[in-house]
Structure formats: structure tokens, C-alpha cells
Write an enzyme that holds these catalytic residues in place. Structure first.
Site, PDB file in Angstrom:
ATOM      1  N   HIS A 265      35.579  40.461  38.071  1.00 22.72           N
ATOM      2  CA  HIS A 265      34.158  40.216  38.852  1.00 22.72           C
ATOM      3  C   HIS A 265      34.305  39.495  39.959  1.00 22.72           C
ATOM      4  O   HIS A 265      34.944  39.964  40.987  1.00 22.72           O
ATOM      5  CB  HIS A 265      33.182  39.874  37.823  1.00 22.72           C
ATOM      6  CG  HIS A 265      31.615  39.792  38.427  1.00 22.72           C
ATOM      7  ND1 HIS A 265      31.275  40.314  39.632  1.00 22.72           N
ATOM      8  CD2 HIS A 265      30.671  39.027  38.061  1.00 22.72           C
ATOM      9  CE1 HIS A 265      30.126  40.212  39.887  1.00 22.72           C
ATOM     10  NE2 HIS A 265      29.563  39.519  38.918  1.00 22.72           N
ATOM     11  N   HIS A 304      35.323  50.259  41.835  1.00 21.82           N
ATOM     12  CA  HIS A 304      33.927  49.811  41.656  1.00 21.82           C
ATOM     13  C   HIS A 304      33.095  50.518  40.578  1.00 21.82           C
ATOM     14  O   HIS A 304      33.587  52.107  40.685  1.00 21.82           O
ATOM     15  CB  HIS A 304      33.084  49.727  43.059  1.00 21.82           C
ATOM     16  CG  HIS A 304      31.885  48.581  42.916  1.00 21.82           C
ATOM     17  ND1 HIS A 304      30.780  49.137  42.216  1.00 21.82           N
ATOM     18  CD2 HIS A 304      31.819  47.439  43.429  1.00 21.82           C
ATOM     19  CE1 HIS A 304      30.079  48.118  42.454  1.00 21.82           C
ATOM     20  NE2 HIS A 304      30.679  47.175  42.903  1.00 21.82           N
ATOM     21  N   ASP A 360      35.770  42.550  47.686  1.00 15.50           N
ATOM     22  CA  ASP A 360      36.856  41.404  47.621  1.00 15.50           C
ATOM     23  C   ASP A 360      38.215  41.762  48.228  1.00 15.50           C
ATOM     24  O   ASP A 360      38.945  40.913  48.393  1.00 15.50           O
ATOM     25  CB  ASP A 360      37.029  41.303  46.191  1.00 15.50           C
ATOM     26  CG  ASP A 360      35.664  40.749  45.401  1.00 15.50           C
ATOM     27  OD1 ASP A 360      35.192  41.279  44.573  1.00 15.50           O
ATOM     28  OD2 ASP A 360      35.219  39.556  45.756  1.00 15.50           O
TER      29      ASP A 360
HETATM   30  C1  SDX Z   1      32.809  42.818  42.344  1.00 17.23           C
HETATM   31  O1  SDX Z   1      29.081  45.416  39.531  1.00 17.23           O
HETATM   32  C2  SDX Z   1      29.209  44.775  41.055  1.00 17.23           C
HETATM   33  O2  SDX Z   1      28.374  45.253  41.715  1.00 17.23           O
HETATM   34  C3  SDX Z   1      30.526  43.771  41.131  1.00 17.23           C
HETATM   35  C4  SDX Z   1      30.528  43.465  42.631  1.00 17.23           C
HETATM   36  C5  SDX Z   1      29.508  42.431  43.033  1.00 17.23           C
HETATM   37  O3  SDX Z   1      28.940  42.543  44.335  1.00 17.23           O
HETATM   38  O4  SDX Z   1      28.749  41.834  42.082  1.00 17.23           O
HETATM   39  O5  SDX Z   1      30.511  44.351  43.442  1.00 17.23           O
HETATM   40  C6  SDX Z   1      31.547  42.460  42.768  1.00 17.23           C
HETATM   41  O6  SDX Z   1      32.844  42.447  40.956  1.00 17.23           O
HETATM   42  C7  SDX Z   1      33.712  44.022  42.903  1.00 17.23           C
HETATM   43  C8  SDX Z   1      35.009  44.208  41.880  1.00 17.23           C
HETATM   44  C9  SDX Z   1      36.094  43.183  41.974  1.00 17.23           C
HETATM   45  N1  SDX Z   1      37.061  43.500  40.879  1.00 17.23           N
HETATM   46  C10 SDX Z   1      38.290  44.113  41.301  1.00 17.23           C
HETATM   47  O7  SDX Z   1      38.460  44.389  42.347  1.00 17.23           O
HETATM   48  C11 SDX Z   1      39.318  44.146  40.254  1.00 17.23           C
HETATM   49  C12 SDX Z   1      39.802  45.533  40.107  1.00 17.23           C
HETATM   50  N2  SDX Z   1      38.859  46.648  39.915  1.00 17.23           N
HETATM   51  C13 SDX Z   1      38.686  46.941  38.473  1.00 17.23           C
HETATM   52  O8  SDX Z   1      39.088  46.138  37.515  1.00 17.23           O
HETATM   53  C14 SDX Z   1      37.635  48.099  38.471  1.00 17.23           C
HETATM   54  O9  SDX Z   1      37.590  48.713  39.412  1.00 17.23           O
HETATM   55  C15 SDX Z   1      36.286  47.351  38.234  1.00 17.23           C
HETATM   56  C16 SDX Z   1      36.337  46.389  37.241  1.00 17.23           C
HETATM   57  C17 SDX Z   1      35.859  47.119  39.481  1.00 17.23           C
HETATM   58  C18 SDX Z   1      35.333  48.559  37.805  1.00 17.23           C
HETATM   59  O10 SDX Z   1      35.905  48.880  36.568  1.00 17.23           O
HETATM   60  P1  SDX Z   1      35.282  50.191  35.762  1.00 17.23           P
HETATM   61  O11 SDX Z   1      34.286  50.841  36.597  1.00 17.23           O
HETATM   62  O12 SDX Z   1      35.272  49.852  34.451  1.00 17.23           O
HETATM   63  O13 SDX Z   1      36.290  51.383  36.006  1.00 17.23           O
HETATM   64  P2  SDX Z   1      37.369  51.525  34.916  1.00 17.23           P
HETATM   65  O14 SDX Z   1      38.099  50.536  34.318  1.00 17.23           O
HETATM   66  O15 SDX Z   1      36.743  52.624  33.881  1.00 17.23           O
HETATM   67  O16 SDX Z   1      38.473  52.542  35.768  1.00 17.23           O
HETATM   68  C19 SDX Z   1      38.413  53.958  36.025  1.00 17.23           C
HETATM   69  C20 SDX Z   1      39.778  54.124  36.205  1.00 17.23           C
HETATM   70  C21 SDX Z   1      40.816  53.792  34.869  1.00 17.23           C
HETATM   71  O17 SDX Z   1      41.672  54.935  34.983  1.00 17.23           O
HETATM   72  P3  SDX Z   1      41.882  55.790  33.761  1.00 17.23           P
HETATM   73  O18 SDX Z   1      41.943  54.829  32.525  1.00 17.23           O
HETATM   74  O19 SDX Z   1      40.776  56.765  33.991  1.00 17.23           O
HETATM   75  O20 SDX Z   1      43.248  56.612  34.134  1.00 17.23           O
HETATM   76  O21 SDX Z   1      40.446  53.865  37.271  1.00 17.23           O
HETATM   77  C22 SDX Z   1      41.446  52.989  36.924  1.00 17.23           C
HETATM   78  C23 SDX Z   1      41.354  52.731  35.349  1.00 17.23           C
HETATM   79  O22 SDX Z   1      42.539  52.176  35.117  1.00 17.23           O
HETATM   80  N3  SDX Z   1      41.181  51.712  37.955  1.00 17.23           N
HETATM   81  C24 SDX Z   1      41.946  51.188  38.513  1.00 17.23           C
HETATM   82  C25 SDX Z   1      41.440  50.165  39.309  1.00 17.23           C
HETATM   83  N4  SDX Z   1      40.055  50.025  38.838  1.00 17.23           N
HETATM   84  C26 SDX Z   1      39.807  51.191  37.893  1.00 17.23           C
HETATM   85  N5  SDX Z   1      43.311  51.538  38.835  1.00 17.23           N
HETATM   86  C27 SDX Z   1      44.161  50.528  39.785  1.00 17.23           C
HETATM   87  N6  SDX Z   1      43.467  49.691  40.375  1.00 17.23           N
HETATM   88  C28 SDX Z   1      42.171  49.288  40.070  1.00 17.23           C
HETATM   89  N7  SDX Z   1      41.524  48.410  41.073  1.00 17.23           N
END
Ligand code: SDX
Length: 424
Positions: A265, A304, A360
Site C-alpha cells: 500500500h 492497482h 507510487d
Molecule cells: C496504493 O487501493 C488504493 O487506492 C491504493 C492507493 C491509494 O491511493 O490508497 O492507490 C495507493 O496502494 C497504490 C498501489 C501501491 N502498491 C504497489 O505498487 C505494489 C505493487 N502492486 C501490487 O502488489 C498490486 O498491483 C496491488 C496490491 C496494488 C493490487 O493488487 P490486486 O488488485 O490484489 O492484484 P492481484 O494481486 O490480484 O494481481 C492480479 C495479477 C496477478 O497475476 P496472476 O496471479 O493473475 O497471474 O496481476 C499480477 C498478480 O501477480 N500483479 C503484478 C503486479 N500487481 C499485480 N505482477 C507484477 N507486478 C505487479 N506490481
């Protein structure tokens, strides 16, 4: 049964009974299912398909990359407003008149101090190298002990007094945590300055010699507005859950700080810088992306839960970064970040999963160029997000929402008798 244009019908095949539930404002009321389903629960870990509340504060359209605070586009607010004004909008629902604005800014400006007993002692309990988010989270929770009237959460005036205090004191607490972390003397807030200038001076001033460049003040102002709210994200959900137990706002916001501290997050902007430094050069971007595609980690700052398009905040931040680098010199990690974005957005692995840069991805580059250490990045996020957390806390209490207490699906062992130790 009357046909309803927008509705769903659920049939319980065990009994043949059906219930028709209207679709209202994009959702269907879960309580309508209780009569039909009894003790059958909808299983939704991570609440990925659940609307946890109804809110009038922030609107996201993940497909179209739209973010609006009380209907106003983030692009316009970032360019023309300030965090105190955006805080007023988020909390009161309308942009302030000049008189309302001046009174609001006056109140915030005159509540920036934290009690000297508290300031001098709270951080001394920690190691010299304590992470600033650990200091901030503890400090915010500790503030509740100085304002016992904050427990009067049913009184709108009492709530507003604490809202003003928290918006005013978060920068002071954050800068105090930084100065403690660096072993520098505390800088008192100068009430002659605007919100962003005051914060930068509390952070970086040495002997009244520091005057922040206007471009850097503008970047901090824009970044704080972009972070001000984001509907039901993890940390805002935390403040609503803890607040639903009628905990005071300081304790509820401390819970939100805890959620924001997580690398998935708010900790992501710090993780992005570490990722870019680990990649080290543009010619190693391809190898890093290949490793991510093999499941060996994630692209931090990408993806996201809601945005399945470019995060509108990332676009604004990317533009602000160029203005900052004109003043500070280009951040050496920028080229790696640009190459990483270009590579990922041309790769079906990311495109098919609708993974784009989020808020981010570029923010950390700006913070680092301004002079903030990476340990402070999530603290900066918390300062910006405080008005949003408080607006949702206030809205939830005004809605008189019941205490948040979800159900579960039990998958553990059936009932069994205790076995004395000498018989195991
Ligand atoms: C913030 O919610 C908000 O509004 C948050 C925020 C705010 O203003 O409050 O916007 C701020 O938290 C932004 C996000 C910051 N986090 C990151 O950048 C960390 C990296 N991102 C991820 O960990 C992920 O994208 C999340 C946590 C942000 C979202 O996760 P989800 O919606 O649960 O997505 P998921 O884990 O279900 O992923 C879906 C697929 C998966 O692949 P498969 O299992 O389907 O093969 O996408 C892949 C994931 O492995 N995936 C990624 C990825 N994010 C998701 N693969 C590589 N790199 C990534 N960053």
C-alpha cells in the site's frame, strides 16, 4: 413478481424460493439476501467484489482513469488548490468561500504545535534509527492521551476540533520524526508560512537559513493533494473499521497509518526506489522484467485494484517530476524508471493484466530529489492522506454505521475433547 428494470433475482435451489433485489447506485443490498439465504455467506477475501459502504466523498473510474474529490477532477485540484482547501472540500463537501477558507486556514495554522512534554519524550523512547513511520504511527496514537474530549465522537463540533488538530499536527509530527531520525534539533512550525512551505522548513531548515524553492513547494503541494483521498483503499478501510467501534480519531488514524506502512500500500513508493536502485542501469531493465514475469517478485509502483488504466495521479506526478528536476538536477534513477515503464507497457504480460504505473511509481523520484530519505516517503503519503481518512471517519459516524464485524466460512476441525498432556 413485478419485473424491475435494474435488479437481480436470487433463487435458493434448496427451497425454490426467490428474491428480487433492485440494483441501486451500482450495488445490491446484501441484507435483502438474509431472509432467503439465512446462514449462507458470500465469501469475498480482500473484499475485491464488495462495496463496504456508500460514500459521497471520492469517485474513481478505474477503466477511464478518473479520480474526482466531491465531483472535482483531480487534475484541476492539483493545479489550482492547496491541501488545506482540498481537506475542507473532502470534509465539508463543498469548496470554501473566501471567508470559510480564511477561517479554516487560520484554525489549522494555529494548531500546528504538539505538546512539548509529548514532543520531547515520545521519540526518546525509540532507537536513534527508528523508522519514521513507526514514530509517526506511535505519535498519532499517543496524541489521543492529550485530547480526552476526542472520545465525544457523537458530537460533530468535537469531531471537527480533532479533525483540525490532526490535519495541523501531522506535518509537525512527521518533521519531528525526521529530525529525530537524523539527530537534528526540532524546528518549530512558522505560522507565517503556507502549509507546504511550513512543512519543508520544519524538515530541512538549519538556523533559519532554509527558504524552499517555489517549484519544490509546488511539487509537495501537488503530491499532497494527489494523495488526499482514494475512496475505500486499505488504510481508509482501516480507519472506518476502527472508527466503527467508536474509537477516537487519533486511534483510528493510527490504525490507518499502520495499514499504509505496508509495502503493498503506502510503502510502495519506498519500495520503488529500492527496486530502481537494485536494477541499477537501463541495460538491466529487461532482465528484471523477465524475472518478474517468472513470478520472482513484482514491479513496485505498478498495478492497482481499481485502476485498470493509467493511474491519473501518476500522469500528473510524472509531469511534476520534470519541473523538479529542472531545479534539483535529473534524478539518476529517472531513466531506469522511464525504460521500465516503456518495457512493461509494451509487454503483454503487464498489458493483459492491465498493470500500469500507479501513484507510487514516480512520486519517490521527486521526493528523493527534493531531499527526503526513502524512509520518509510513506510518512509524506500519510500527511496527504490524513484529510481523506478523516473525511471518511466523519462520514461513517454521520451515517451511524453499525460496528464492522464480518462473518467467515469455518474450515477448521469439528468439535473434539481435550487430551491431557501425558496422553498425547
Ligand atoms: C496504493 O487501493 C488504493 O487506492 C491504493 C492507493 C491509494 O491511493 O490508497 O492507490 C495507493 O496502494 C497504490 C498501489 C501501491 N502498491 C504497489 O505498487 C505494489 C505493487 N502492486 C501490487 O502488489 C498490486 O498491483 C496491488 C496490491 C496494488 C493490487 O493488487 P490486486 O488488485 O490484489 O492484484 P492481484 O494481486 O490480484 O494481481 C492480479 C495479477 C496477478 O497475476 P496472476 O496471479 O493473475 O497471474 O496481476 C499480477 C498478480 O501477480 N500483479 C503484478 C503486479 N500487481 C499485480 N505482477 C507484477 N507486478 C505487479 N506490481
Amino acid at each position: 413478481m413485478r419485473a424491475v428494470a435494474d435488479s437481480i433475482t436470487i433463487t435458493d435451489n434448496r427451497s425454490g424460493d426467490r428474491v428480487e433485489v433492485p440494483i441501486v447506485n451500482g450495488g445490491v443490498d446484501a441484507t435483502a439476501w438474509r431472509e432467503l439465504l439465512g446462514d449462507v455467506w458470500f465469501h469475498d477475501p480482500g473484499l475485491t467484489t464488495t462495496a463496504s459502504t456508500t460514500s459521497e466523498i471520492t469517485e474513481l473510474d478505474g477503466d477511464r482513469g478518473i479520480l474526482r474529490y466531491r465531483g472535482y477532477p483531480i487534475e484541476q485540484l492539483a493545479e489550482q488548490s492547496t491541501l488545506p482547501e482540498v481537506a475542507y472540500l473532502l470534509i465539508h463537501g463543498e469548496l470554501p468561500t473566501q471567508a470559510q477558507h480564511d477561517a479554516w486556514v487560520h484554525e489549522i495554522t494555529h494548531h500546528t504545535f504538539i505538546h512539548e512534554n509529548f514532543r520531547k519524550r515520545i521519540f526518546d523512547a525509540f532507537n536513534y534509527n527508528a523508522h519514521p513511520m513507526g514514530l509517526l504511527t506511535s505519535g498519532v496514537a499517543g496524541l489521543s492521551t492529550f485530547y480526552p474530549e476526542a472520545k465525544n465522537i457523537a458530537d460533530p463540533e468535537a469531531r471537527l476540533a480533532q479533525i483540525i488538530r490532526l490535519i495541523a499536527k501531522m506535518p509537525t509530527m512527521a518533521a519531528a520524526a525526521y529530525r529525530f531520525f537524523k539527530g537534528l534539533p526540532f524546528v518549530f512550525p512558522d505560522n507565517a508560512d503556507d502549509y507546504s512551505t511550513r512543512f519543508l522548513k520544519m524538515m530541512f531548515d538549519i538556523s533559519n537559513t532554509y527558504e524552499p524553492h517555489e517549484v519544490l513547494v509546488k511539487a509537495v503541494r501537488i503530491l499532497s493533494i494527489l494523495h488526499a483521498d482514494h475512496e475505500q483503499n486499505c488504510s481508509t478501510t482501516a480507519v472506518r473499521v476502527v472508527g466503527s467501534a467508536h474509537a477516537d480519531p487519533y486511534t483510528s488514524v493510527a490504525a490507518a497509518c499502520g495499514a499504509l506502512y505496508g509495502p503493498r500500500h503506502g510503502g510502495a513508493n519506498e519500495a520503488v526506489l529500492k527496486m530502481l536502485a537494485e536494477i541499477g542501469s537501463m541495460d538491466r531493465v529487461g532482465d528484471y522484467v523477465a524475472a518478474v514475469k517468472r513470478g520472482e517478485g513484482r514491479l513496485m509502483g505498478f498495478g492497482h485494484r481499481v485502476y485498470k488504466n493509467y493511474d491519473p495521479r501518476a500522469r500528473i506526478i510524472k509531469d511534476a517530476a520534470h519541473a523538479v528536476f529542472e531545479v534539483t538536477g535529473k534524478n539518476p534513477l529517472l531513466d531506469i524508471a522511464l525504460k521500465l515503464e516503456e518495457t512493461a507497457l509494451a509487454d503483454d504480460y503487464f498489458v493483459s493484466r492491465r498493470l500500469y504505473p500507479n501513484v507510487d511509481f514516480y512520486s519517490g523520484l521527486i521526493y528523493q530529489s527534493i531531499g527526503f530519505p526513502t524512509d520518509m516517503f510513506t510518512v509524506l503519503f500519510a500527511i496527504g492522506r490524513t484529510p481523506g481518512w478523516l473525511a471518511h471517519w466523519n462520514e461513517m459516524l454521520a451515517q451511524d454505521q453499525r460496528i464492522t464485524r464480518p462473518r467467515q466460512l469455518y474450515a477448521g476441525p469439528a468439535g473434539r475433547d481435550y487430551v491431557p498432556l501425558d496422553q498425547r
